[in-house]
Design an enzyme around this catalytic site. Structure first.
Site, PDB file in Angstrom:
ATOM      1  N   SER A  22       0.869  -1.335   0.262  1.00 58.42           N
ATOM      2  CA  SER A  22       0.032  -0.160  -0.152  1.00 58.42           C
ATOM      3  C   SER A  22       1.080   1.297   0.023  1.00 58.42           C
ATOM      4  CB  SER A  22      -0.751   0.021   1.166  1.00 58.42           C
ATOM      5  OG  SER A  22      -2.019  -0.813   1.122  1.00 58.42           O
ATOM      6  N   PRO A  23       0.298   2.386  -0.587  1.00 58.58           N
ATOM      7  CA  PRO A  23       0.853   3.503  -0.448  1.00 58.58           C
ATOM      8  C   PRO A  23       1.020   4.052   0.990  1.00 58.58           C
ATOM      9  CG  PRO A  23      -1.025   3.928  -1.407  1.00 58.58           C
ATOM     10  CD  PRO A  23      -0.839   2.635  -1.456  1.00 58.58           C
ATOM     11  N   CYS A  25       2.826   7.080   3.407  1.00 56.29           N
ATOM     12  CA  CYS A  25       3.479   8.252   3.611  1.00 56.29           C
ATOM     13  C   CYS A  25       4.550   8.293   4.644  1.00 56.29           C
ATOM     14  CB  CYS A  25       2.397   9.619   4.029  1.00 56.29           C
ATOM     15  SG  CYS A  25       1.537   9.949   2.773  1.00 56.29           S
ATOM     16  N   ALA A  57       1.779   8.608  -1.374  1.00 55.59           N
ATOM     17  CA  ALA A  57       0.933   9.703  -1.801  1.00 55.59           C
ATOM     18  C   ALA A  57       2.044  10.754  -2.450  1.00 55.59           C
ATOM     19  CB  ALA A  57       0.147  10.324  -0.922  1.00 55.59           C
ATOM     20  N   GLN A  99       1.219   6.783  -6.293  1.00 54.82           N
ATOM     21  CA  GLN A  99      -0.245   7.127  -6.077  1.00 54.82           C
ATOM     22  C   GLN A  99      -0.229   8.817  -6.284  1.00 54.82           C
ATOM     23  OE1 GLN A  99      -1.716   7.725  -1.840  1.00 54.82           O
ATOM     24  NE2 GLN A  99      -3.332   6.206  -2.558  1.00 54.82           N
ATOM     25  N   TYR A 181      -8.979  13.169   1.734  1.00 52.55           N
ATOM     26  CA  TYR A 181      -8.282  14.134   0.967  1.00 52.55           C
ATOM     27  C   TYR A 181      -8.985  14.772  -0.169  1.00 52.55           C
ATOM     28  CZ  TYR A 181      -4.527  12.204   3.599  1.00 52.55           C
ATOM     29  OH  TYR A 181      -3.958  11.888   4.790  1.00 52.55           O
ATOM     30  N   ARG A 229      -8.142   4.773  -5.647  1.00 54.45           N
ATOM     31  CA  ARG A 229      -8.388   4.648  -4.144  1.00 54.45           C
ATOM     32  C   ARG A 229      -9.491   5.312  -3.870  1.00 54.45           C
ATOM     33  NH1 ARG A 229      -4.445   3.421   0.775  1.00 54.45           N
ATOM     34  NH2 ARG A 229      -4.677   1.255   0.205  1.00 54.45           N
ATOM     35  N   ARG A 323       1.060  -1.695   6.885  1.00 49.21           N
ATOM     36  CA  ARG A 323       1.586  -1.969   8.105  1.00 49.21           C
ATOM     37  C   ARG A 323       2.152  -3.115   8.421  1.00 49.21           C
ATOM     38  NH1 ARG A 323      -2.620   1.398   9.391  1.00 49.21           N
ATOM     39  NH2 ARG A 323      -2.480   3.050  10.668  1.00 49.21           N
TER      40      ARG A 323
END
Length: 361
Positions: A22-23, A25, A57, A99, A181, A229, A323
């Site tokens: 997964s993206p 940050c 992102a 992303q 977002y 997403r 994670r």
């Protein structure tokens, strides 16, 4: 044959397996430029067997960053810094994705491990944020409402970022319309209070994300896989529900999107979420059922058997984990062992002597 470790072809790209990064940050860039941290951080997942490594992102404009330390792809220096990261991922057998994002009213905030929280003041590097309506996220500064020219600029910024991403070598692009977002802010009636062509009905609220999808598809052509997403629900009264988002996903598929990465929530501070293993998987299943499109599931997916069962049940076509890859960058190698996949199919030849079948019993 393990479904999790079977390839998935989308347009002109074949992803070698369906356990993806997964993206996430990292809040470790300077002026939006990825550096050594990003190079090592992302390449390790490819060595660890992930089929697709999605970068964090990347902001499509300076004001689209979540924090002053976010990575970006709004200029050529950033494009050129991403290129060696992409080459390292590909050299290790994985597909590199990026992303594309704009944080909207959740921009200009302190990063999680800063000694402060909330919005960053202008003297300390902050900026005025933008949103569909001048409604602040709880605890953050009030944003400026975007006018028609500002909305058009957002679409142009996504389009330009997509071109830079492809030129940097990324093989998969994802438009970020989740987690509160900017594009999610336009989608949700909790944050979009407009009464013009971008507000009111679901169709109007979806206009921006659909315009972005069309612009990105037009820019990169027909060969490049394009993901979106979504947050399937706002987890708050009066907010988006999964069937709303499934409807928008159907429209996005018609506009050129190929796969929906289905997460949840993030729009408002008063959300209420019940968290547990695979808790967001039903959302991916519902979007897949309603649209017939490819979906990826997320949400506390921590072992190979769990991921395999998600695919076997028809809930999704791939699995994103975040994670768990932070805890174990070789999560995919471990998952392959749990499922009895021949190590030669997944493990790098440099690592094969470390394989111990008994460790996965």
């Amino acid at each position: 044959m393990s479904l999790l470790f079977s390839p998935l072809s989308i347009r002109d790209t074949t992803i070698p397996n369906r356990l993806w990064v997964s993206p996430m940050c990292m809040y470790s860039a300077e002026d939006g430029v990825p550096g050594d941290w990003h190079h090592v951080h992302l390449a390790q997942f490819a060595s660890g067997g992930a089929g697709l490594v999605m970068s964090e992102a990347a902001a499509v404009s300076p004001e689209g960053r979540i924090s002053p330390r976010d990575a970006g792809i709004w200029n050529d220096a950033q494009r050129d810094a991403w290129a060696p990261v992409v080459r390292s991922i590909r050299a290790r057998g994985a597909v590199a994705g990026i992303q594309l994002a704009h944080a909207g009213r959740k921009a200009s905030t302190w990063w999680p491990f800063a000694d402060a929280s909330g919005s960053v003041p202008a003297p300390e590097g902050g900026w005025t944020t933008v949103a569909p309506s001048p409604v602040a996220y709880e605890g953050f500064a009030e944003p400026q409402e975007l006018d028609a020219d500002g909305i058009a600029q957002v679409v142009a910024d996504f389009r330009a970022a997509a071109r830079r991403a492809v030129d940097a070598g990324f093989e998969v692009l994802e438009v970020h319309a989740a987690h509160g977002y900017l594009l999610h802010q336009f989608l949700s009636p909790l944050s979009n209070l407009r009464d013009d062509a971008w507000g009111g009905s679901l169709e109007n609220r979806a206009r921006l994300v659909l315009d972005v999808v069309r612009a990105v598809r037009a820019e990169v052509g027909e060969a490049v896989p394009l993901f979106v997403r979504f947050s399937a629900v706002d987890s708050a009264p009066g907010g988006l529900e999964v069937d709303d988002v499934a409807t928008v996903a159907g429209w996005a598929a018609d506009a050129g999107a190929d796969l929906f990465d289905v997460s949840a929530s993030g729009l408002v501070a008063h959300q209420r979420i019940e968290v547990g293993p695979g808790y967001q998987v039903p959302y991916a299943e519902r979007v897949r059922e309603r649209t017939g499109a490819l979906t990826a599931a997320v949400g506390i997916i921590t072992n190979g058997r769990q991921a395999e069962e998600i695919l076997a049940a028809g809930s999704a076509d791939a699995v994103f984990a975040g994670r768990e890859f932070l805890r174990d960058p070789h999560f995919a190698l471990r998952a392959a062992g749990e499922l009895g996949v021949e190590p030669e199919r997944v493990w790098p030849p440099q690592y094969i002597r470390g394989y111990r079948a008994a460790a996965f019993a």
